[in-house]
Design a protein around this motif. Structure first.
Motif, PDB file in Angstrom:
ATOM      1  N   PRO A  75      42.541 -18.304  65.425  1.00  0.00           N
ATOM      2  CA  PRO A  75      43.966 -18.236  65.760  1.00  0.00           C
ATOM      3  C   PRO A  75      44.350 -19.283  66.801  1.00  0.00           C
ATOM      4  CG  PRO A  75      42.961 -16.053  65.783  1.00  0.00           C
ATOM      5  CD  PRO A  75      41.834 -17.041  65.698  1.00  0.00           C
ATOM      6  N   GLN A  76      45.606 -19.693  66.741  1.00  0.00           N
ATOM      7  CA  GLN A  76      46.134 -20.551  67.797  1.00  0.00           C
ATOM      8  C   GLN A  76      46.091 -19.783  69.130  1.00  0.00           C
ATOM      9  OE1 GLN A  76      47.217 -23.756  67.889  1.00  0.00           O
ATOM     10  NE2 GLN A  76      46.641 -24.066  65.730  1.00  0.00           N
ATOM     11  N   PRO A  77      45.681 -20.444  70.234  1.00  0.00           N
ATOM     12  CA  PRO A  77      45.584 -19.742  71.513  1.00  0.00           C
ATOM     13  C   PRO A  77      46.857 -19.021  71.927  1.00  0.00           C
ATOM     14  CG  PRO A  77      44.522 -21.868  71.664  1.00  0.00           C
ATOM     15  CD  PRO A  77      45.191 -21.841  70.323  1.00  0.00           C
ATOM     16  N   ALA A  78      48.012 -19.601  71.616  1.00  0.00           N
ATOM     17  CA  ALA A  78      49.272 -18.943  72.001  1.00  0.00           C
ATOM     18  C   ALA A  78      49.413 -17.584  71.331  1.00  0.00           C
ATOM     19  CB  ALA A  78      50.455 -19.838  71.646  1.00  0.00           C
ATOM     20  N   PHE A  79      49.027 -17.484  70.051  1.00  0.00           N
ATOM     21  CA  PHE A  79      49.125 -16.211  69.343  1.00  0.00           C
ATOM     22  C   PHE A  79      47.996 -15.265  69.749  1.00  0.00           C
ATOM     23  CE2 PHE A  79      51.813 -17.586  65.413  1.00  0.00           C
ATOM     24  CZ  PHE A  79      52.916 -17.715  66.243  1.00  0.00           C
TER      25      PHE A  79
ATOM     26  N   GLU B  91      44.457 -17.115  59.384  1.00  0.00           N
ATOM     27  CA  GLU B  91      43.860 -16.742  60.672  1.00  0.00           C
ATOM     28  C   GLU B  91      44.707 -15.745  61.460  1.00  0.00           C
ATOM     29  OE1 GLU B  91      40.945 -17.170  61.901  1.00  0.00           O
ATOM     30  OE2 GLU B  91      40.170 -18.496  60.350  1.00  0.00           O
ATOM     31  N   HIS B  92      46.028 -15.890  61.428  1.00  0.00           N
ATOM     32  CA  HIS B  92      46.856 -14.985  62.229  1.00  0.00           C
ATOM     33  C   HIS B  92      47.057 -13.635  61.537  1.00  0.00           C
ATOM     34  CE1 HIS B  92      48.143 -19.051  63.835  1.00  0.00           C
ATOM     35  NE2 HIS B  92      47.418 -18.485  64.773  1.00  0.00           N
ATOM     36  N   VAL B  93      47.005 -13.634  60.215  1.00  0.00           N
ATOM     37  CA  VAL B  93      47.010 -12.357  59.496  1.00  0.00           C
ATOM     38  C   VAL B  93      45.742 -11.581  59.830  1.00  0.00           C
ATOM     39  CG1 VAL B  93      47.124 -11.268  57.226  1.00  0.00           C
ATOM     40  CG2 VAL B  93      48.337 -13.412  57.627  1.00  0.00           C
TER      41      VAL B  93
ATOM     42  N   ASP C  83      48.703  -3.220  59.946  1.00  0.00           N
ATOM     43  CA  ASP C  83      49.010  -3.538  58.560  1.00  0.00           C
ATOM     44  C   ASP C  83      49.501  -4.986  58.531  1.00  0.00           C
ATOM     45  OD1 ASP C  83      50.592  -3.957  56.185  1.00  0.00           O
ATOM     46  OD2 ASP C  83      50.692  -1.806  55.911  1.00  0.00           O
ATOM     47  N   ALA C  84      48.730  -5.876  57.909  1.00  0.00           N
ATOM     48  CA  ALA C  84      48.995  -7.308  58.030  1.00  0.00           C
ATOM     49  C   ALA C  84      49.165  -7.961  56.663  1.00  0.00           C
ATOM     50  CB  ALA C  84      47.873  -7.995  58.796  1.00  0.00           C
TER      51      ALA C  84
ATOM     52  N   VAL D 169      56.997 -10.521  63.087  1.00  0.00           N
ATOM     53  CA  VAL D 169      56.839 -11.682  62.211  1.00  0.00           C
ATOM     54  C   VAL D 169      56.264 -12.826  63.044  1.00  0.00           C
ATOM     55  CG1 VAL D 169      57.972 -13.395  60.751  1.00  0.00           C
ATOM     56  CG2 VAL D 169      58.714 -11.009  60.660  1.00  0.00           C
ATOM     57  N   LEU D 170      55.224 -13.454  62.510  1.00  0.00           N
ATOM     58  CA  LEU D 170      54.585 -14.600  63.145  1.00  0.00           C
ATOM     59  C   LEU D 170      54.885 -15.863  62.347  1.00  0.00           C
ATOM     60  CD1 LEU D 170      51.030 -13.060  63.776  1.00  0.00           C
ATOM     61  CD2 LEU D 170      52.978 -13.099  65.350  1.00  0.00           C
TER      62      LEU D 170
END
Length: 208
Positions: free
Chosen positions: A33-37, A59-61, A70-71, A115-116
């Protein structure tokens, strides 16, 4: 994250179809994942039913699924979605990946609490951007949060002349109706092609 060009030659990137962007690993596919997320996850900000728009290889899911949430991820690149499904199986994380245009999320017939968006907002302009923001609002529950990483106007144009670098004013204007902007903070999108990454905005909004 089908949105950033795969190399510093955007003319060639723009001519490629979404599936072709993932024939070889693109620079934004950093394998984590991106560090911010990741920071948002550690802070407990990612909650409820989660949707990642322009999810790429997921990656973020999978970050959200790892929190027991639930992703779901959507993207137009089937090659990326196939890779995401393989990652989910390998890591034993239940997650769902769908081929869906992020400008028409209402077609999902579902609602989400979070939502991402990493690298999708900044590819849209004009009517497409308006449609995208309305699409987000159609699936986000009142009080739900939209977290977005996008190219910042602080990023030099060198190597990225055709990627839109977003200003604070554009973000504010885009989310002026039916949203509350909670924060717009400087951040970085990590990429494999440059150790300094891309200067970005981390934006937190709430649907009202």
């Amino acid at each position: 994250m089908t949105g950033l060009p795969p190399h510093p030659h955007p003319d060639a990137a723009n001519a490629r179809r979404p599936d072709e962007l993932y024939l070889t690993p693109p620079p934004w596919d950093i394998g984590r994942p991106q560090p911010a997320f990741a920071g948002l996850a550690e802070a407990g900000a990612i909650t409820g039913r989660v949707l990642d728009v322009g999810c790429g290889t997921g990656e973020h899911v999978l970050l959200a699924a790892g929190l027991g949430l639930d992703a779901t991820g959507v993207d137009l690149a089937s090659t990326a979605l196939t890779a995401a499904e393989r990652k989910a199986r390998d890591r034993g994380r239940p997650a769902r990946f769908l081929r869906q245009d992020a400008r028409n999320l209402v077609e999902l017939g579902e609602s989400f609490d979070t939502v991402l968006d990493c690298g999708l907002f900044h590819i849209f302009s004009g009517d497409d951007r308006t449609a995208f923001v309305e699409s987000l609002r159609s699936v986000l529950v009142p009080g739900g949060h939209y977290f977005m990483l996008c190219f910042s106007d602080r990023q030099p144009a060198d190597g990225w002349p055709r990627v839109h670098r977003v200003t604070r004013e554009e973000i504010t204007a885009s989310f002026a109706d039916g949203w509350r902007i909670d924060s717009i903070e400087p951040a970085t999108i990590e990429i494999t092609a440059d150790p300094d990454g891309i200067r970005a905005w981390l934006v937190t909004t709430t649907r009202i």
